[in-house]
Design a protein around this motif. Structure first.
Motif, PDB file in Angstrom:
ATOM      1  N   ARG A  10       0.820  -1.205   0.000  1.00 39.07           N
ATOM      2  CA  ARG A  10       0.000   0.000   0.000  1.00 39.07           C
ATOM      3  C   ARG A  10       0.855   1.256   0.000  1.00 39.07           C
ATOM      4  O   ARG A  10       0.546   2.237  -0.631  1.00 39.07           O
ATOM      5  CB  ARG A  10      -0.907  -0.003   1.237  1.00 39.07           C
ATOM      6  N   GLU A  11       1.978   1.183   0.733  1.00 39.14           N
ATOM      7  CA  GLU A  11       2.818   2.356   0.833  1.00 39.14           C
ATOM      8  C   GLU A  11       3.579   2.618  -0.450  1.00 39.14           C
ATOM      9  O   GLU A  11       3.857   3.750  -0.805  1.00 39.14           O
ATOM     10  CB  GLU A  11       3.843   2.173   1.987  1.00 39.14           C
ATOM     11  N   TRP A  13       3.129   1.171  -3.767  1.00 40.55           N
ATOM     12  CA  TRP A  13       2.670   0.802  -5.117  1.00 40.55           C
ATOM     13  C   TRP A  13       2.944   1.926  -6.108  1.00 40.55           C
ATOM     14  O   TRP A  13       3.332   1.697  -7.248  1.00 40.55           O
ATOM     15  CB  TRP A  13       1.191   0.440  -5.092  1.00 40.55           C
ATOM     16  N   LEU A  14       2.754   3.174  -5.614  1.00 40.65           N
ATOM     17  CA  LEU A  14       2.943   4.307  -6.515  1.00 40.65           C
ATOM     18  C   LEU A  14       4.389   4.403  -6.958  1.00 40.65           C
ATOM     19  O   LEU A  14       4.687   4.725  -8.110  1.00 40.65           O
ATOM     20  CB  LEU A  14       2.516   5.596  -5.812  1.00 40.65           C
ATOM     21  N   LEU A  15       5.300   4.101  -6.015  1.00 41.58           N
ATOM     22  CA  LEU A  15       6.715   4.171  -6.347  1.00 41.58           C
ATOM     23  C   LEU A  15       7.059   3.166  -7.439  1.00 41.58           C
ATOM     24  O   LEU A  15       7.766   3.477  -8.402  1.00 41.58           O
ATOM     25  CB  LEU A  15       7.554   3.897  -5.094  1.00 41.58           C
ATOM     26  N   ALA A  18       5.486   4.305 -10.711  1.00 40.61           N
ATOM     27  CA  ALA A  18       6.226   5.453 -11.242  1.00 40.61           C
ATOM     28  C   ALA A  18       7.570   5.022 -11.799  1.00 40.61           C
ATOM     29  O   ALA A  18       8.000   5.513 -12.844  1.00 40.61           O
ATOM     30  CB  ALA A  18       6.409   6.500 -10.152  1.00 40.61           C
ATOM     31  N   SER A  19       8.255   4.103 -11.103  1.00 40.43           N
ATOM     32  CA  SER A  19       9.559   3.654 -11.589  1.00 40.43           C
ATOM     33  C   SER A  19       9.427   3.003 -12.943  1.00 40.43           C
ATOM     34  O   SER A  19      10.222   3.266 -13.854  1.00 40.43           O
ATOM     35  CB  SER A  19      10.182   2.653 -10.611  1.00 40.43           C
ATOM     36  N   LEU A  21       7.054   3.430 -15.144  1.00 40.25           N
ATOM     37  CA  LEU A  21       6.705   4.452 -16.124  1.00 40.25           C
ATOM     38  C   LEU A  21       7.929   5.259 -16.542  1.00 40.25           C
ATOM     39  O   LEU A  21       8.183   5.476 -17.733  1.00 40.25           O
ATOM     40  CB  LEU A  21       5.647   5.378 -15.520  1.00 40.25           C
ATOM     41  N   CYS A  22       8.708   5.701 -15.545  1.00 41.69           N
ATOM     42  CA  CYS A  22       9.904   6.480 -15.846  1.00 41.69           C
ATOM     43  C   CYS A  22      10.893   5.668 -16.656  1.00 41.69           C
ATOM     44  O   CYS A  22      11.507   6.171 -17.602  1.00 41.69           O
ATOM     45  CB  CYS A  22      10.560   6.957 -14.550  1.00 41.69           C
ATOM     46  N   LEU A  25       9.737   5.628 -20.196  1.00 39.78           N
ATOM     47  CA  LEU A  25       9.974   6.927 -20.828  1.00 39.78           C
ATOM     48  C   LEU A  25      11.432   7.078 -21.240  1.00 39.78           C
ATOM     49  O   LEU A  25      11.748   7.492 -22.362  1.00 39.78           O
ATOM     50  CB  LEU A  25       9.619   8.056 -19.850  1.00 39.78           C
ATOM     51  N   LEU A  26      12.325   6.725 -20.304  1.00 39.94           N
ATOM     52  CA  LEU A  26      13.749   6.847 -20.588  1.00 39.94           C
ATOM     53  C   LEU A  26      14.157   5.944 -21.739  1.00 39.94           C
ATOM     54  O   LEU A  26      14.880   6.361 -22.651  1.00 39.94           O
ATOM     55  CB  LEU A  26      14.565   6.477 -19.342  1.00 39.94           C
TER      56      LEU A  26
ATOM     57  N   ARG B  71       2.490   9.093  -0.348  1.00 37.47           N
ATOM     58  CA  ARG B  71       2.629   8.737   1.065  1.00 37.47           C
ATOM     59  C   ARG B  71       3.806   9.504   1.627  1.00 37.47           C
ATOM     60  O   ARG B  71       4.761   9.766   0.919  1.00 37.47           O
ATOM     61  CB  ARG B  71       2.910   7.243   1.188  1.00 37.47           C
ATOM     62  N   LEU B  78       9.766   9.949  -4.824  1.00 37.79           N
ATOM     63  CA  LEU B  78       8.991  10.055  -6.047  1.00 37.79           C
ATOM     64  C   LEU B  78       9.312  11.335  -6.798  1.00 37.79           C
ATOM     65  O   LEU B  78       9.517  11.318  -8.021  1.00 37.79           O
ATOM     66  CB  LEU B  78       7.494  10.042  -5.725  1.00 37.79           C
ATOM     67  N   LEU B  81      12.697  10.962  -8.391  1.00 34.80           N
ATOM     68  CA  LEU B  81      12.654  10.051  -9.534  1.00 34.80           C
ATOM     69  C   LEU B  81      12.072  10.736 -10.754  1.00 34.80           C
ATOM     70  O   LEU B  81      12.631  10.694 -11.855  1.00 34.80           O
ATOM     71  CB  LEU B  81      11.809   8.818  -9.163  1.00 34.80           C
ATOM     72  N   THR B  85      14.128  11.693 -14.202  1.00 29.94           N
ATOM     73  CA  THR B  85      13.724  11.169 -15.507  1.00 29.94           C
ATOM     74  C   THR B  85      13.587  12.279 -16.533  1.00 29.94           C
ATOM     75  O   THR B  85      14.129  12.204 -17.634  1.00 29.94           O
ATOM     76  CB  THR B  85      12.374  10.449 -15.396  1.00 29.94           C
TER      77      THR B  85
END
Lengths: 210, 205, 195
Positions: A10-11, A13-15, A18-19, A21-22, A25-26, B71, B78, B81, B85
């Motif tokens: 839960r803490e 998932w966004l990281l 995002a990783s 996705l980034c 992109l790269l 969070r 975040l 990062l 990028t």
């Protein structure tokens, strides 16, 4: 155990999202622009060389590497290019590195087809003092190297040049002795080695009068 | 249209903040490292400014889209990062289409990652506002930063080489102040401009 | 002997001739902010040296042993900043646990150092300078930190004295600090060419 895993998920998932996705992109940008960047890197040396040898149509790197000893004694591979027009060699282009006042000085040097006289040089990168050592970029200093023999060049102060050695004598920039010396030293260090190597490879003839 | 507590249009407020009230380099003294390094001439300053605008806007958009899921522990990670990028992407574009400028700017383009302006805007605006407001804020701050850089660069280039955009603007008789191109000139110009701005603001209030 | 010569000249070069603050414009934000008193300046300088040496070495290792062999240079900047952030976190936790008095004296500086452009700047300059050996990377990183410490301590000494001087109102604070830094940069220019 499962609870702590759930808490962790839960803490963070966004990281993770995002990783990913980034990363995508790269990777995409790199794939799209990579080839162009490579082309630019190769062009860097030859675009300056084109200014020195305007008659040349193409600059071809040598097929076998040229090994020379750097200023500190370490062996390095020299980037040598053969300048051609209609498949005839019109000159040779290579990079030399000198140790200047502030930092390294990188020069791109052009020699004529028989590697007996210099056509000139251009500064690739240097951090010399503006107004003093920076004058190695000026025509006043650079023109002295046009037609200079590929051999030992000597640096003298203003007004001390002797008539009979005028071709191989370079007049230092007033107030910028170290920068001037750096350029001449770089030439004196690399040129004989490169000439030797090219003669060994049979790319230029022997017995050229310096 | 959304309004701030004192009735002003939120978007106009953001623009005013970025372009004058909290202009990054001069008022907030943030992002000073690249300021001193790239302002020797106007071309590098503009290039750096445009890169910062690009990174600011993109990172603001991405942070704004992520703002619901942020969070406390992973916030800064975040932000970092995202910014890293987009800075890499900007650097790749620069190396592909402007190799000469890229060489001149050197390691200062990746240093945009630690440019406090961008993290500051991500924290102060993008993490709690909608996408459109974040974009406007990013643009305003970026343009403010670019203006600040160009002011310094103009002074340093004109006095240092007598040229602007490499076109001579001062008469040949003017002895170029070579010191302006060196670190000395950078620090002195920046300090004196800051002093001037402080003088003007005090005269006003 | 040759290696020692290279390391020594590299060290002197980074500390004096290519001082990170006065020639490369790195670390200006903390430089202006923390140079008010000599003891604070010295503390900041030491913290920066510590983190810089650690990050410089780590990022060099990751760059040479992971990114270049796998052709992942595009991820360089992301990797560097992540490593720096992680290194600072680790250093903080380690100091807090095992050397509390040292942790107390570093105080607020450690978290501030992550966004200090000097750290990332040095890691990037190591790449630009083509540092080819690990020991060279360690020495240059350490030298960068020492150079920063010297610069900030000199500035702190000058600022402490300036408190008793009548500075014009508009120039108080950041402007006069920058002007002083400019004069110091001029002075440091004198070191160019000593090796």
């Amino acid at each position: 155990m499962l609870d702590s895993l759930k808490h962790f998920a839960r803490e963070s998932w966004l990281l993770v999202v995002a990783s990913v996705l980034c990363g995508l992109l790269l990777a995409a940008t790199n794939a799209a622009l990579g080839p162009r960047i490579e082309v630019n890197k190769a062009l860097k040396l030859t675009s300056l060389a084109g200014g020195l040898l305007p008659a040349a149509q193409a600059f071809a790197p040598l097929s076998s590497p040229v090994e020379v000893k750097g200023l500190g004694g370490e062996t390095e591979s020299a980037a040598v290019f053969r300048a051609t027009t209609d498949d005839q060699t019109v000159g040779w282009v290579f990079k030399v590195v000198g140790s200047g006042f502030a930092d390294k000085i990188e020069l791109v040097v052009a020699a004529d087809a028989s590697f007996s006289k210099l056509v000139g040089y251009d500064v690739v990168s240097s951090s010399e003092t503006p107004g003093f050592g920076d004058q190695i970029k000026d025509a006043y200093y650079r023109n002295q190297f046009t037609g200079a023999p590929v051999g030992q060049l000597s640096l003298v102060g203003l007004g001390a040049a002797k008539e009979q050695d005028i071709d191989s004598t370079i007049v230092a920039i007033s107030g910028a002795t170290i920068s001037s010396t750096a350029v001449v030293q770089a030439m004196n260090h690399y040129l004989p080695q490169l000439k030797d190597q090219l003669q060994q490879k049979g790319l230029i003839g022997h017995g050229n009068n310096p | 249209m959304a309004t701030t507590p004192d009735g002003q249009n939120v978007y106009a407020e953001a623009v005013a903040t970025g372009l004058w009230r909290e202009i990054p380099v001069f008022r907030m003294l943030l992002g000073t490292c690249p300021t001193l390094a790239v302002t020797a001439a106007i071309k590098p300053a503009l290039t750096m400014g445009l890169c910062v605008i690009f990174v600011l806007v993109c990172s603001n958009i991405m942070v704004s889209l992520m703002r619901k899921g942020l969070r406390p522990h992973v916030r800064i990670l975040l932000f970092t990062l995202t910014i890293a990028t987009f800075v890499t992407i900007a650097d790749l574009f620069l190396r592909a289409y402007q190799p000469v400028m890229s060489e001149a700017l050197g390691p200062y383009v990746p240093l945009i990652i630690v440019n406090c302006v961008i993290i500051w805007r991500a924290e102060a605006r993008a993490s709690n506002s909608g996408v459109l407001l974040s974009i406007v804020d990013g643009l305003a701050m970026g343009v403010g930063f670019t203006i600040a850089l160009c002011v310094l660069a103009t002074i340093r280039e004109v006095l240092g080489t007598g040229c602007l955009f490499e076109i001579p603007v001062l008469p040949k008789a003017f002895p170029a102040w070579a010191a302006m191109g060196m670190p000395v000139g950078a620090f002195l110009t920046f300090g004196l401009v800051l002093g001037f701005i402080s003088y003007v603001s005090r005269k006003r209030s | 002997m040759d290696l020692l010569y290279v390391l020594l000249t590299g060290f002197i070069s980074v500390v004096l001739i290519n001082n990170l603050v006065f020639t490369k414009f790195l670390g200006i934000c903390p430089y202006i902010g923390v140079s008010g008193r000599i003891d604070m300046a010295f503390g900041m300088g030491l913290a920066v040296t510590f983190v810089m040496t650690l990050s410089g070495t780590l990022t060099w290792m990751i760059d040479h042993w992971l990114l270049m062999p796998l052709n992942l240079e595009v991820a360089r900047y992301v990797a560097f900043i992540m490593v720096i952030a992680a290194a600072v976190q680790l250093v903080e936790m380690y100091l807090k646990k095992f050397f509390p008095p040292l942790y107390e004296s570093f105080g607020i500086f450690l978290p501030l150092i992550t966004t200090n452009c000097a750290i990332l700047g040095l890691c990037l300059f190591l790449v630009v300078w083509g540092t080819s050996t690990l020991i060279e990377a360690v020495v240059l990183s350490f030298g960068g930190g020492i150079g920063f410490t010297i610069a900030i301590c000199i500035m702190a000494g000058i600022r402490e004295n300036m408190q008793m001087v009548d500075v014009p109102e508009s120039l108080r604070g950041a402007p006069i600090t920058l002007i002083t830094a400019g004069l110091l940069a001029l002075a440091f220019m004198g070191f160019a060419g000593i090796i």
